[in-house]
Design an enzyme around this catalytic site. Sequence first.
Site, PDB file in Angstrom:
ATOM      1  N   ASP A 138       2.612   0.401  10.645  1.00  0.00           N
ATOM      2  CA  ASP A 138       2.714   1.438   9.610  1.00  0.00           C
ATOM      3  C   ASP A 138       2.907   2.782  10.319  1.00  0.00           C
ATOM      4  OD1 ASP A 138       1.665  -0.819   8.226  1.00  0.00           O
ATOM      5  OD2 ASP A 138       0.790   0.486   6.690  1.00  0.00           O
ATOM      6  N   LYS A 162       6.466   3.550   2.402  1.00  0.00           N
ATOM      7  CA  LYS A 162       5.050   3.685   2.017  1.00  0.00           C
ATOM      8  C   LYS A 162       4.780   5.124   1.591  1.00  0.00           C
ATOM      9  CE  LYS A 162       0.454   3.289   4.210  1.00  0.00           C
ATOM     10  NZ  LYS A 162      -0.258   2.831   5.426  1.00  0.00           N
ATOM     11  N   LYS A 200       5.054   0.090  -0.361  1.00  0.00           N
ATOM     12  CA  LYS A 200       3.599   0.053  -0.229  1.00  0.00           C
ATOM     13  C   LYS A 200       3.040   1.340  -0.817  1.00  0.00           C
ATOM     14  CE  LYS A 200      -0.263  -0.153   3.069  1.00  0.00           C
ATOM     15  NZ  LYS A 200      -0.681  -0.424   4.457  1.00  0.00           N
TER      16      LYS A 200
END
Length: 212
Positions: free
Chosen positions: A89, A151, A180
Amino acid sequence: MELKNYIDHTLLAANATEEQIERLCREAKTYGFYAVCVNSSYVPHAKASLKDSRVKLAATIGFPLGATSTEAKVFEARLAAKEGADEIDMVINIGFLLDGKLKSVKEEIAAVKKAIDGRILKVIIETCYLTSDEILTASKLVAEAGADFVKTSTGFGSRGASTNDVKIMKQAIGDKIKIKASGGIRDAETAREYISLGADRIGTSSGIKIIS
């Protein structure tokens, strides 16, 4: 819809200890969460704690500001992958995006993706600092650069995810990559709403509360 299958059980606090990371991993195994998400220094410890389980391990890169050099992010991502992270991430360089250095942002994402040898890459665009048009642009860049997810948030910005963020992201990427949603998601109703809008993963430190 089994919410546990969407949850990245997360602990990214500056004062997180090894004992707390171990507890996070135990909880993820007990409740059957999809993944745990930790800062990259804890990858070896979390990997050992998740041994013989199906829970995936995600590591944050360039977190939480995104302002480290591309070279530093690539090194950190490559090391995290080598030490056992299944997913990465990373935070984009938000200032570069706002300065219109779109080529640099895209190239950085592509460089990190290349460094992690086929593992899943989620790219945090930190929507709290962006206009709707900038969210649209950033989401398209993430898809074009070859990442797997866009995300919303680190959880360390001025706010977390919003439903409008996810709507814009979905408009930008369609079904090309996944979404996400993270930051401020603390109950099942909210999690389900994000999933209904197109989120494929939920990042939260409230996973147990959500599924309970």
